[in-house]
Design an enzyme around this catalytic site. Structure first.
Site, short mmCIF file in Angstrom:
data_model
loop_
_atom_site.label_atom_id
_atom_site.label_comp_id
_atom_site.label_asym_id
_atom_site.label_seq_id
_atom_site.Cartn_x
_atom_site.Cartn_y
_atom_site.Cartn_z
N GLY A 19 1.09 -3.34 -2.51
CA GLY A 19 -0.71 -3.30 -1.67
C GLY A 19 -1.27 -4.13 -2.70
O GLY A 19 -1.24 -4.72 -3.38
N GLY A 56 -4.83 -4.63 -2.08
CA GLY A 56 -6.10 -4.28 -1.58
C GLY A 56 -7.23 -3.71 -2.62
O GLY A 56 -6.52 -4.00 -4.01
N ASN A 87 3.10 -7.08 -1.48
CA ASN A 87 1.90 -6.58 -0.35
C ASN A 87 2.27 -6.57 1.00
O ASN A 87 3.22 -8.03 1.33
CB ASN A 87 0.67 -7.71 -0.83
CG ASN A 87 0.12 -6.78 0.21
OD1 ASN A 87 -0.31 -5.87 0.41
ND2 ASN A 87 -1.10 -7.53 0.61
N SER A 121 -15.97 14.31 -2.55
CA SER A 121 -16.80 14.19 -3.10
C SER A 121 -17.51 14.51 -3.57
O SER A 121 -17.90 15.42 -4.38
CB SER A 121 -16.85 12.35 -3.51
OG SER A 121 -15.23 11.66 -3.59
N LYS A 140 -17.67 -1.57 -1.41
CA LYS A 140 -17.63 -1.55 -2.45
C LYS A 140 -18.22 -3.42 -3.45
O LYS A 140 -17.78 -3.14 -4.21
CB LYS A 140 -16.13 -1.28 -3.56
CG LYS A 140 -15.69 0.27 -3.05
CD LYS A 140 -14.66 0.67 -3.36
CE LYS A 140 -14.29 2.11 -3.50
NZ LYS A 140 -13.02 2.31 -4.26
N ALA A 154 -8.14 -0.48 -4.46
CA ALA A 154 -6.97 0.30 -5.18
C ALA A 154 -6.70 -0.90 -5.96
O ALA A 154 -6.71 -0.58 -6.96
CB ALA A 154 -6.58 1.25 -4.64
N GLU A 214 0.06 -13.92 0.96
CA GLU A 214 -0.67 -14.73 0.19
C GLU A 214 -2.05 -13.74 -0.54
O GLU A 214 -2.29 -14.16 -1.45
CB GLU A 214 -1.59 -15.17 1.65
CG GLU A 214 -0.82 -16.73 2.23
CD GLU A 214 0.50 -15.79 3.40
OE1 GLU A 214 0.11 -14.56 3.85
OE2 GLU A 214 0.99 -16.11 3.50
N ASP A 234 -12.43 3.41 -11.29
CA ASP A 234 -11.15 3.98 -9.94
C ASP A 234 -10.12 3.77 -10.65
O ASP A 234 -9.69 4.07 -11.06
CB ASP A 234 -10.95 2.67 -9.38
CG ASP A 234 -11.32 3.80 -7.95
OD1 ASP A 234 -11.63 4.25 -7.77
OD2 ASP A 234 -11.91 2.67 -6.82
N GLY A 272 -2.09 11.48 -6.10
CA GLY A 272 -2.86 10.92 -5.47
C GLY A 272 -4.55 11.64 -6.52
O GLY A 272 -5.40 11.20 -6.37
N THR A 295 -18.13 4.12 -1.63
CA THR A 295 -16.85 4.06 -1.35
C THR A 295 -16.19 2.72 0.05
O THR A 295 -17.11 1.74 -0.10
CB THR A 295 -15.98 5.73 -0.97
OG1 THR A 295 -14.74 5.14 0.00
CG2 THR A 295 -17.04 6.16 -0.43
P1 NAP Z 1 -7.73 -0.99 1.70
O1 NAP Z 1 -8.60 -2.26 0.75
O2 NAP Z 1 -7.36 -1.42 2.85
O3 NAP Z 1 -5.76 -1.99 0.62
C1 NAP Z 1 -5.03 -1.65 1.69
C2 NAP Z 1 -3.65 -1.93 1.25
O4 NAP Z 1 -2.68 -1.44 1.81
C3 NAP Z 1 -3.87 -3.51 1.70
O5 NAP Z 1 -2.85 -4.30 0.57
C4 NAP Z 1 -2.39 -3.43 2.62
O6 NAP Z 1 -2.10 -4.64 3.27
C5 NAP Z 1 -2.12 -2.66 2.44
N1 NAP Z 1 -1.23 -1.88 3.89
C6 NAP Z 1 -1.97 -1.47 5.17
N2 NAP Z 1 -1.55 -0.70 5.79
C7 NAP Z 1 -0.27 -1.42 5.28
C8 NAP Z 1 0.88 -1.46 5.94
N3 NAP Z 1 0.59 -0.53 7.12
N4 NAP Z 1 2.48 -1.13 5.86
C9 NAP Z 1 2.01 -2.32 4.47
N5 NAP Z 1 0.86 -2.12 3.17
C10 NAP Z 1 -0.40 -2.17 4.38
O7 NAP Z 1 -7.52 -0.46 0.75
P2 NAP Z 1 -7.62 0.72 -0.45
O8 NAP Z 1 -9.30 0.40 -0.92
O9 NAP Z 1 -6.72 -0.22 -2.02
O10 NAP Z 1 -6.95 1.68 -0.33
C11 NAP Z 1 -5.89 1.86 -0.83
C12 NAP Z 1 -5.03 3.62 -0.15
O11 NAP Z 1 -4.87 4.11 -2.17
C13 NAP Z 1 -6.20 4.71 0.40
O12 NAP Z 1 -5.40 4.22 1.41
C14 NAP Z 1 -6.13 5.62 -0.23
O13 NAP Z 1 -4.93 6.48 -0.11
C15 NAP Z 1 -5.90 5.44 -2.19
N6 NAP Z 1 -6.80 5.26 -2.37
C16 NAP Z 1 -6.94 6.40 -3.83
C17 NAP Z 1 -8.29 7.01 -4.73
C18 NAP Z 1 -8.36 8.27 -5.18
O14 NAP Z 1 -9.34 8.35 -5.63
N7 NAP Z 1 -6.49 8.85 -5.21
C19 NAP Z 1 -8.62 5.85 -4.52
C20 NAP Z 1 -9.15 4.86 -4.12
C21 NAP Z 1 -8.09 4.89 -2.92
P3 NAP Z 1 -2.36 -6.24 3.49
O15 NAP Z 1 -2.88 -7.01 2.35
O16 NAP Z 1 -1.13 -6.87 4.12
O17 NAP Z 1 -3.76 -6.05 4.28
#
Ligand code: NAP
Length: 548
Positions: A369, A371, A392, A263, A310, A373, A396, A346, A476, A306
């Site tokens: 997913g 989480g 996911n 960034s 957030k 994003a 739950e 986002d 991405g 970030t």
């Molecule tokens: P987060 O809040 O930590 O959420 C991660 C999600 O991925 C959760 O639903 C988690 O499932 C799941 N997950 C994690 N590890 C896993 C695995 N080994 N197997 C299956 N599911 C798994 O993260 P986030 O902020 O949403 O970000 C997710 C990804 O989006 C980041 O890693 C990043 O690369 C990408 N992102 C990109 C941008 C961009 O500008 N391009 C912006 C934001 C994010 P559980 O609920 O089971 O834990």
């Protein structure tokens, strides 16, 4: 004990001193001078870290030649002892001898650690002074940021030409302590103050803004001589440190980890391109209270927020846009009239690239997913009328998100036989360094488009799998640049230079990939073509609606 007599940069040195002094290291003198010769044309203000050499005295004849060949160079000689964070294992007498000889070789400035100065006898320091060299008395605290006025008071009896005070920032607030100190000392033009450590990165730019005579930089990334030091080219070209002044507006990205964030590169490039007098910094913290203290103490105009802040920041905002309120997270904060307003770009980062390719209304979209994003994707897509399905790892969480947003959940087994318009990966699977097994197999890609939010590497395994089946992809990077572009517009009210932002981010990722290549994929593929297809949709900053 403090004198009220203002002290200034020595007259003869003033025109020779820039805002950035580049630290030159090397395990041999040949390596050191080779590096210095490659740096000096761009940055003639150098610090030779003689303590990095086994035999510093033997390097001094070469130093003399270097100075004769490079008359524009201004050189600080430093031979810091081990006890004070350097590498020199000799005595204080040996340190003094090296500094005197360095001065005789033509160095204009020498750095003498405060503790060394305190242990030397007065005639010994006079001997160093008699060479005509300017003296920096320096102090490094590798553990904390304590009473900086007390350190200054210890230095004053030596009446040095420069006072160098370098504590360690353990929090963002420690930078405020440093800046307040510099502001109190604004009648001295010869204080150099920087915080070491990751949270102190901002002081390397803001210290100069608050009155530090100059700052130190590494010759290149990987050659840092202090924790948190930034490479000279980054300080000069990305942060434009030569142009940072009291009028420069301050923005930043806050969270953890932040040092590897692209960034600052992307946003500072945009500021430069649009000639906005602003700088965008990396604010390393996991604690919201620490960030809020910084924001209230220094005039930060806007923030990208970030992980992990957030959600937590929401409670501290005057107002947010409706989507931030629904998602429960905001990634953009704008300060206006001292109040903080929240936005979520986002969402635009996900819906924007899709809308360029298709109509979202009525589209059947699978989100992997649940989480942060994924929440932005699901709420943003539902808001635009898509039929959204969530898969996911923790069912739950998917069910809860589905209930909140009016989406549905889906089981892994049902995916291959369910045709989708888009599949979006919002998990970290596929990210550089993430070894988790892919959620989907080739047979599951029953879709017209695949969008992977992961942007490092440029081509993730999921995107590669899609491309091998001739399924169009969105990387991405497109989301990253889109959400950043919207932030730029919120911050400045100007259209974002999206193509330039995209170009620098792709360039940086390619350089990273070359420096640390990922293992070869099983099948042979060509590089992903990432085409800048954006059009700017700039709008002036709008105050969001009252928080629900
Ligand atoms: P987060 O809040 O930590 O959420 C991660 C999600 O991925 C959760 O639903 C988690 O499932 C799941 N997950 C994690 N590890 C896993 C695995 N080994 N197997 C299956 N599911 C798994 O993260 P986030 O902020 O949403 O970000 C997710 C990804 O989006 C980041 O890693 C990043 O690369 C990408 N992102 C990109 C941008 C961009 O500008 N391009 C912006 C934001 C994010 P559980 O609920 O089971 O834990």
């Amino acid at each position: 004990m403090r004198t009220n007599v203002p002290t200034v940069v020595p007259q003869s040195l003033r025109p020779r001193i820039g805002k950035v002094c580049v630290a030159i290291t090397g395990s041999t003198s040949a390596e050191m001078f080779e590096k210095a010769s490659s740096v000096v044309k761009e940055s003639p203000f150098l610090e030779f870290r003689l303590d990095y050499l086994d035999k510093p005295l033997l390097a001094l004849p070469k130093l003399k030649h270097f100075l004769a060949d490079n008359t524009a160079a201004t050189v600080i000689a430093t031979c810091r002892r081990e006890a004070f964070g350097g590498k020199f294992t000799g005595s204080v007498a040996a340190e003094l001898e090296i500094l005197i000889k360095a001065a005789e070789a033509g160095c204009q400035i020498v750095d003498l650690e405060l503790e060394s100065a305190e242990s030397l006898k007065k005639p010994e320091i006079v001997k160093l002074r008699d060479t005509g060299v300017a003296i920096i008395v320096s102090h490094h605290d590798f553990n904390a940021t304590k009473d900086l006025d007390a350190v200054f008071a210890r230095m004053e009896p030596f009446a040095p030409d420069f006072y160098k005070i370098v504590p360690t920032a353990k929090s963002l607030s420690d930078n405020v302590t440093l800046m307040r100190f510099l502001e109190r000392m604004d009648h001295h033009s010869n204080i150099i103050a920087i915080c070491m450590g990751e949270p102190g990165i901002i002081s390397r730019v803001l210290g100069v803004r608050s009155g530090s005579a100059f700052t130190f930089a590494a010759a290149t990334a990987g050659e840092e001589t202090g924790p948190g030091q930034i490479a000279a080219r980054t300080l000069i070209e990305t942060y434009r440190i030569d142009q940072v002044d009291q009028a420069t507006k301050i923005y930043g990205v806050a969270g953890n980890p932040i040092r590897s964030s692209l960034s600052p590169l992307m946003m500072n490039t945009a500021f430069r391109r649009e000639t906005v007098n602003a700088v965008y910094l990396a604010l390393q913290t996991t604690k919201l209270a620490d960030l809020l203290k910084l924001v209230h103490e220094i005039p930060i105009q806007g923030l990208s927020v970030t992980m992990p802040l957030k959600q937590e920041i929401m409670a501290h905002l005057e107002r947010t846009d409706p989507l931030s309120a629904k998602i429960g997270a905001c990634n953009t904060v704008l300060r206006q009239d001292g109040k903080l307003y929240g936005f979520n770009t986002d969402v635009a980062g996900i819906t924007g690239p899709l809308e360029k390719r298709m109509s979202i209304r009525g589209a059947k979209i699978l989100v992997l997913g649940a989480g942060g994003a994924a929440r932005a994707a699901v709420f943003g897509l539902r808001d635009k009328g898509a039929d959204v399905f969530i898969l996911n790892r923790t069912p739950e969480t998917a069910q809860k998100l589905a209930k909140q947003s009016g989406a549905k959940t889906i089981k892994k087994e049902a995916i291959a036989k369910t045709p989708f318009d888009v599949i979006i990966n919002a998990t970290p699977i596929g990210m550089a360094g993430n070894k988790a097994t892919q959620l989907l197999e080739a047979k599951d890609l029953n879709t017209k488009l695949v969008f992977d939010l992961v942007y490092n590497p440029l081509e993730t395994p999921l995107l590669r799998m899609a491309r091998q089946q001739n399924i169009p992809i969105i990387t991405g990077i497109e989301m990253f640049v889109q959400q950043g572009a919207r932030q730029f517009e919120i911050f400045t009210g100007k259209p974002a230079p999206e193509e330039e932002m995209l170009r620098v981010v792709i360039h940086a990722l390619r350089q990273q990939a070359e420096a640390a290549p990922e293992p070869e994929p099983k099948s042979t593929t060509t590089k992903t073509e990432v085409k800048p297809t954006f059009k700017s949709t700039a709008k002036a900053p709008v105050k969001p609606k009252k928080k629900a």
